[in-house]
Design an enzyme around this catalytic site. Structure first.
Site, PDB file in Angstrom:
ATOM      1  N   LYS A   1      -1.339   5.367   8.437  1.00  0.00           N
ATOM      2  CA  LYS A   1      -0.609   5.409   7.160  1.00  0.00           C
ATOM      3  C   LYS A   1      -1.577   5.584   5.993  1.00  0.00           C
ATOM      4  O   LYS A   1      -1.380   6.427   5.106  1.00  0.00           O
ATOM      5  CB  LYS A   1       0.203   4.128   6.990  1.00  0.00           C
ATOM      6  CG  LYS A   1       0.837   3.979   5.616  1.00  0.00           C
ATOM      7  CD  LYS A   1       1.413   2.582   5.403  1.00  0.00           C
ATOM      8  CE  LYS A   1       1.863   2.384   3.962  1.00  0.00           C
ATOM      9  NZ  LYS A   1       2.374   1.030   3.710  1.00  0.00           N
TER      10      LYS A   1
ATOM     11  N   LYS B   1      -7.780   1.391  -2.769  1.00  0.00           N
ATOM     12  CA  LYS B   1      -7.417   1.030  -1.395  1.00  0.00           C
ATOM     13  C   LYS B   1      -7.553   2.221  -0.453  1.00  0.00           C
ATOM     14  O   LYS B   1      -8.132   2.106   0.631  1.00  0.00           O
ATOM     15  CB  LYS B   1      -5.986   0.495  -1.369  1.00  0.00           C
ATOM     16  CG  LYS B   1      -5.405   0.221   0.026  1.00  0.00           C
ATOM     17  CD  LYS B   1      -6.095  -0.929   0.724  1.00  0.00           C
ATOM     18  CE  LYS B   1      -5.543  -1.179   2.128  1.00  0.00           C
ATOM     19  NZ  LYS B   1      -4.204  -1.794   2.133  1.00  0.00           N
TER      20      LYS B   1
ATOM     21  N   THR C   1       0.867  -1.183   0.000  1.00  0.00           N
ATOM     22  CA  THR C   1       0.000   0.000   0.000  1.00  0.00           C
ATOM     23  C   THR C   1       0.898   1.226   0.000  1.00  0.00           C
ATOM     24  O   THR C   1       1.605   1.491   0.980  1.00  0.00           O
ATOM     25  CB  THR C   1      -0.916   0.021   1.233  1.00  0.00           C
ATOM     26  OG1 THR C   1      -1.783  -1.120   1.186  1.00  0.00           O
ATOM     27  CG2 THR C   1      -1.774   1.280   1.248  1.00  0.00           C
TER      28      THR C   1
END
Length: 288
Positions: free
Chosen positions: A237, A162, A87
């Site tokens: 994050k 995502k 990611t």
């Protein structure tokens, strides 16, 4: 297939092991993590990818992805596929795709959802950006490592999906925690709130599948002292990546920004570091 797997940590290790168990020839490399059973340890990342049909990476951030891609792409054969399951920021994903295209190598950005449990069980969801023919090549591997793979569009689309998905998740988890905290203050039983909201307009995945209140609904990390299935650090994050993308594209995401700020305070200045992201509930009930 001949597969190289670079990054054998908490997520990559089980994913590589599942591919090996399914009969694929997997060579793995990680400078720190152990090599899982069934995977052949490579001397370095470049050695791992030389004969690979597909090279898979699972790395911490975009800067490391760019460095690894710069090292391994020249060693990969034309027509092979670089499948990045990290990611990272959308810009890094697109930059690596351009690096691959210059060498005749298709690059897919394919971040995952499902956490370490999904990695071990082979039930991950993959959000995939990149060429459709490369997606077709990697589809049998997605079928081993996960329960679902969605081709979202051109390069960068997987990362975009995502961060948008996890922005929703971060926001709804905070809303769920706030609702339980308010219910406590109003003297409303938590089970009663769950029974109402889980079958009415307040229903969400954060409530019914990953409830932050211990002893309510299906078993979740809340029932294990908030030991992480998905750490608050990782949610932070992802929320930072979402805001980075929002700023770059000019999108107005005030709730996403507020969620980032709350998780930043929780992780960096309170007691959220190393705990599950659903432990946000304790932030609102502290002192009750």
């Amino acid at each position: 297939m001949k597969i190289a797997f670079i990054g054998l940590g908490n997520m990559g290790g089980p994913m590589a092991a599942n591919l090996a168990a399914a009969g694929h020839d997997v060579q793995g490399f990680d400078p720190a993590a152990p090599t899982p059973d069934g995977v052949t340890a490579a001397q370095d990342a470049t050695a791992a990818v030389k004969e690979a049909d597909v090279a898979i990476t699972m790395l911490p951030n975009g800067a490391i992805l760019r460095d690894v891609a710069s090292a391994v792409l020249p060693a990969m054969r034309r027509g092979s596929v670089l499948l990045d399951c990290s990611t990272v920021d959308v810009e890094s994903a697109r930059a690596v795709a351009e690096m691959g295209a210059d060498r005749g190598i298709a690059v897919l950005d394919a971040p995952v959802s499902g956490g370490t449990g999904g990695a071990a069980a082979g039930t991950l969801t993959f959000m995939v950006g990149g060429p459709e023919d490369a997606f077709a090549t990697a589809k049998p591997l997605f079928d081993v490592m996960g329960a679902k793979a969605v081709h979202c569009g051109p390069s960068g689309s997987g990362q975009a999906a995502k961060i948008c998905n996890n922005m929703i998740l971060g926001i709804t988890m905070i809303a769920t925690c706030e609702a339980f905290a308010l219910a406590d203050r109003l003297g409303l039983d938590r089970q009663a709130l769950y029974d109402v909201a889980s079958t009415s307009s307040g229903q969400s995945w954060s409530l019914t599948t990953y409830c932050p209140a211990p002893g309510i609904g299906p078993k979740t990390p809340a029932d294990n002292d908030y030991r992480p299935g998905f750490a608050a650090d990782l949610m932070l994050k992802d929320l930072r990546l979402a805001q980075q993308a929002a700023d770059a594209s000019g999108a107005d995401t005030p709730l996403g920004r507020a969620a980032r700020d709350l998780y930043e305070a929780f992780v960096e200045r309170e007691d959220g570091k190393g705990r599950d992201f659903s432990a946000m509930l304790t932030r609102f009930t502290r002192g009750d």
